[in-house]
Design a protein around this motif. Structure first.
Motif, PDB file in Angstrom:
ATOM      1  N   ILE A  29       2.876   0.762  -0.884  1.00  0.00           N
ATOM      2  CA  ILE A  29       1.628   0.322  -1.186  1.00  0.00           C
ATOM      3  C   ILE A  29       1.461  -1.739  -2.424  1.00  0.00           C
ATOM      4  O   ILE A  29       0.763  -2.318  -1.527  1.00  0.00           O
ATOM      5  CB  ILE A  29       0.702   1.501  -1.630  1.00  0.00           C
ATOM      6  CG1 ILE A  29       0.462   1.858  -0.911  1.00  0.00           C
ATOM      7  CG2 ILE A  29      -0.801   0.907  -2.512  1.00  0.00           C
ATOM      8  CD1 ILE A  29      -0.138   3.336  -0.807  1.00  0.00           C
ATOM      9  N   GLN A  30       2.831  -1.203  -3.198  1.00  0.00           N
ATOM     10  CA  GLN A  30       2.584  -2.858  -4.074  1.00  0.00           C
ATOM     11  C   GLN A  30       2.776  -4.015  -3.097  1.00  0.00           C
ATOM     12  O   GLN A  30       2.926  -4.268  -3.907  1.00  0.00           O
ATOM     13  CB  GLN A  30       3.535  -1.942  -4.839  1.00  0.00           C
ATOM     14  CG  GLN A  30       3.264  -0.906  -6.119  1.00  0.00           C
ATOM     15  CD  GLN A  30       1.657  -1.649  -6.962  1.00  0.00           C
ATOM     16  OE1 GLN A  30       1.923  -2.370  -7.783  1.00  0.00           O
ATOM     17  NE2 GLN A  30       0.734  -0.730  -6.998  1.00  0.00           N
ATOM     18  N   ILE A  31       3.850  -3.699  -2.414  1.00  0.00           N
ATOM     19  CA  ILE A  31       4.237  -4.355  -2.319  1.00  0.00           C
ATOM     20  C   ILE A  31       3.227  -5.410  -1.078  1.00  0.00           C
ATOM     21  O   ILE A  31       2.896  -6.677  -1.106  1.00  0.00           O
ATOM     22  CB  ILE A  31       5.828  -4.620  -0.583  1.00  0.00           C
ATOM     23  CG1 ILE A  31       7.035  -4.297  -0.963  1.00  0.00           C
ATOM     24  CG2 ILE A  31       5.725  -4.985   0.563  1.00  0.00           C
ATOM     25  CD1 ILE A  31       7.985  -3.726  -0.861  1.00  0.00           C
ATOM     26  N   PHE A  32       2.375  -4.630  -0.581  1.00  0.00           N
ATOM     27  CA  PHE A  32       0.749  -5.143   0.851  1.00  0.00           C
ATOM     28  C   PHE A  32       0.528  -5.786  -0.504  1.00  0.00           C
ATOM     29  O   PHE A  32      -0.604  -6.880  -0.075  1.00  0.00           O
ATOM     30  CB  PHE A  32       0.559  -4.155   1.028  1.00  0.00           C
ATOM     31  CG  PHE A  32       1.106  -3.834   2.180  1.00  0.00           C
ATOM     32  CD1 PHE A  32       0.209  -4.638   3.239  1.00  0.00           C
ATOM     33  CD2 PHE A  32       1.935  -3.326   2.499  1.00  0.00           C
ATOM     34  CE1 PHE A  32       0.424  -4.484   4.812  1.00  0.00           C
ATOM     35  CE2 PHE A  32       2.362  -2.951   4.228  1.00  0.00           C
ATOM     36  CZ  PHE A  32       1.736  -3.165   4.668  1.00  0.00           C
ATOM     37  N   HIS A  33      -0.020  -5.036  -2.321  1.00  0.00           N
ATOM     38  CA  HIS A  33      -0.655  -5.765  -2.836  1.00  0.00           C
ATOM     39  C   HIS A  33      -0.192  -6.550  -3.813  1.00  0.00           C
ATOM     40  O   HIS A  33      -1.010  -7.750  -3.569  1.00  0.00           O
ATOM     41  CB  HIS A  33      -1.174  -4.479  -4.072  1.00  0.00           C
ATOM     42  CG  HIS A  33      -1.739  -5.478  -5.492  1.00  0.00           C
ATOM     43  ND1 HIS A  33      -0.999  -4.816  -6.423  1.00  0.00           N
ATOM     44  CD2 HIS A  33      -3.210  -5.239  -4.896  1.00  0.00           C
ATOM     45  CE1 HIS A  33      -1.690  -5.389  -7.112  1.00  0.00           C
ATOM     46  NE2 HIS A  33      -3.109  -5.696  -6.438  1.00  0.00           N
ATOM     47  N   TYR A 253      15.311 -12.421   1.087  1.00  0.00           N
ATOM     48  CA  TYR A 253      16.051 -12.156  -1.026  1.00  0.00           C
ATOM     49  C   TYR A 253      16.387 -13.878  -1.351  1.00  0.00           C
ATOM     50  O   TYR A 253      15.924 -13.581  -2.451  1.00  0.00           O
ATOM     51  CB  TYR A 253      17.499 -12.251  -0.271  1.00  0.00           C
ATOM     52  CG  TYR A 253      18.799 -11.315  -0.714  1.00  0.00           C
ATOM     53  CD1 TYR A 253      18.450  -9.957  -1.845  1.00  0.00           C
ATOM     54  CD2 TYR A 253      19.035 -12.924  -1.728  1.00  0.00           C
ATOM     55  CE1 TYR A 253      18.793  -9.917  -2.990  1.00  0.00           C
ATOM     56  CE2 TYR A 253      19.911 -11.900  -2.676  1.00  0.00           C
ATOM     57  CZ  TYR A 253      20.211 -10.596  -3.403  1.00  0.00           C
ATOM     58  OH  TYR A 253      20.781 -10.776  -4.188  1.00  0.00           O
ATOM     59  N   GLY A 254      16.773 -15.238  -1.201  1.00  0.00           N
ATOM     60  CA  GLY A 254      17.185 -15.609  -1.609  1.00  0.00           C
ATOM     61  C   GLY A 254      14.789 -16.086  -1.988  1.00  0.00           C
ATOM     62  O   GLY A 254      15.155 -16.743  -3.222  1.00  0.00           O
ATOM     63  N   ALA A 265       8.204 -13.500  -1.283  1.00  0.00           N
ATOM     64  CA  ALA A 265       8.937 -12.394  -0.656  1.00  0.00           C
ATOM     65  C   ALA A 265       7.967 -11.365  -0.258  1.00  0.00           C
ATOM     66  O   ALA A 265       8.560 -11.060   1.025  1.00  0.00           O
ATOM     67  CB  ALA A 265       9.690 -12.554  -1.718  1.00  0.00           C
ATOM     68  N   MET A 266       7.184 -10.927  -0.691  1.00  0.00           N
ATOM     69  CA  MET A 266       6.838  -9.686  -0.795  1.00  0.00           C
ATOM     70  C   MET A 266       5.419 -10.294   0.329  1.00  0.00           C
ATOM     71  O   MET A 266       5.518  -8.848   1.246  1.00  0.00           O
ATOM     72  CB  MET A 266       5.724  -9.306  -1.892  1.00  0.00           C
ATOM     73  CG  MET A 266       6.542  -8.625  -2.798  1.00  0.00           C
ATOM     74  SD  MET A 266       5.792  -7.984  -4.192  1.00  0.00           S
ATOM     75  CE  MET A 266       6.997  -7.043  -5.271  1.00  0.00           C
ATOM     76  N   ALA A 267       4.993 -11.107   1.189  1.00  0.00           N
ATOM     77  CA  ALA A 267       3.903 -11.543   1.954  1.00  0.00           C
ATOM     78  C   ALA A 267       5.429 -11.795   3.127  1.00  0.00           C
ATOM     79  O   ALA A 267       4.674 -11.145   4.286  1.00  0.00           O
ATOM     80  CB  ALA A 267       3.870 -13.007   1.487  1.00  0.00           C
ATOM     81  N   ILE A 268       6.420 -12.128   3.162  1.00  0.00           N
ATOM     82  CA  ILE A 268       7.811 -12.392   3.784  1.00  0.00           C
ATOM     83  C   ILE A 268       7.143 -10.910   4.194  1.00  0.00           C
ATOM     84  O   ILE A 268       7.790 -10.493   5.298  1.00  0.00           O
ATOM     85  CB  ILE A 268       8.272 -12.861   3.308  1.00  0.00           C
ATOM     86  CG1 ILE A 268       8.012 -14.763   3.466  1.00  0.00           C
ATOM     87  CG2 ILE A 268       9.401 -13.502   4.921  1.00  0.00           C
ATOM     88  CD1 ILE A 268       9.123 -15.534   2.869  1.00  0.00           C
TER      89      ILE A 268
END
Length: 292
Positions: A29-33, A253-254, A265-268
């Motif tokens: 959930i945090q990644i989506f946020h 990761y980069g 990165a989280m969007a990816i």
């Protein structure tokens, strides 16, 4: 079911559900946020950008190249891996070779090796001057075919694909062998009496009877490319030469740990998650006809 029994079952399930929610559901959930924010992950306040990270993603030439490379691997590796695994499983299960146990062990052995060990091993095999591959080509008079396999834009993805296929084929072979062993021998005996060749038996009996297992392994193989390719690429090529072996996981990761661009990165990561789910649903739908 009485109340006491229900409470006992709930008490047994609760610790596992709490741990799963804490370490799986909440981070997801945090990644989506956080994918909606511009954030370096270094204690600064995240800046809301909405879908800006996703828009930047498709204007990022390096990401698009990494996406193309990943698509190539996801197209080539599952097809060749599962085909090799299915053929080997059929041969080792139905043949009368005395060395069947030996071959089973040899083919399955790469699946129990660490991915790091595999990456280092194949890096030495592909080494342009000391590698076994180029040395072998020169030994048989094919020195002109010797190439810097991991340093050539034309061959690097194929070299990585061979490594990943070698690692995974034995694992799926064992799954297919278990399925073939469960097929009634009477089906093959009846086919032989009707004059069916080994190839016809493979097409008309083995493949249809294994279809449910094949469907599962297709999904496993597609998703496995995403996770395993990260380790293999990171060690063997680090995305080179000139980003021509970059995959979406290494680029993610980069962006996160090298460029401190955690929001991007989280969007990816969200994009990879959505694509993985869609591919799983698509492969399941496309192979559904075989179960009718």
């Amino acid at each position: 079911m009485n109340t006491r029994r229900k409470l006992f079952i709930a008490a047994c399930l609760l610790p596992g559900l709490l741990l799963f929610s804490l370490f799986k559901v909440y981070p997801t959930i945090q990644i989506f946020h956080k994918s909606l924010y511009l954030w370096t992950g270094l204690g600064d306040k995240p800046k809301f950008v909405g879908l800006g990270n996703f828009k930047d993603m498709f204007r990022d030439d390096t990401f698009l190249l990494a996406l193309r490379n990943t698509g190539f691997l996801m197209l080539i590796i599952p097809v060749l891996t599962l085909l090799i695994a299915l053929i080997n499983a059929s041969i080792l299960t139905k043949s009368k070779l005395k060395e069947r146990s030996f071959y089973r062990t040899v083919f399955f052995f790469p699946s129990i090796l660490s991915f790091v060990v595999i990456a280092i091993l194949w890096s030495f095999i592909y080494h342009p001057t000391m590698g076994f591959l180029n040395s072998g080509l020169e030994a048989v008079g094919l020195g002109d075919w010797a190439l810097p396999w991991l340093g050539d834009q034309r061959t690097v993805l194929w070299a990585l694909a061979v490594t990943l296929i070698w690692q995974a084929a034995g694992y799926y072979m064992v799954m297919y062998m278990a399925g073939i062993d469960a097929i009634s021998p009477e089906l093959y005996e009846a086919a032989e009496l009707d004059g069916a060749t080994k190839l016809q038996q493979f097409r008309r009996i083995t493949v249809p009877m294994l279809w449910e297992i094949i469907r599962v392994t297709i999904i496993f193989s597609i998703n496995g490319v995403l996770s395993i390719s990260f380790i293999i690429v990171s060690i063997m090529t680090a995305g080179g030469p000139d980003r021509h072996s970059e995959v979406v996981m290494t680029y993610l990761y980069g962006q996160a740990f090298t460029n401190s661009n955690f929001g991007y990165a989280m969007a990816i990561g969200v994009f990879i998650f959505i694509v993985s789910m869609l591919l799983a649903l698509l492969s399941n739908k496309l192979t559904e006809r075989g179960t009718e």
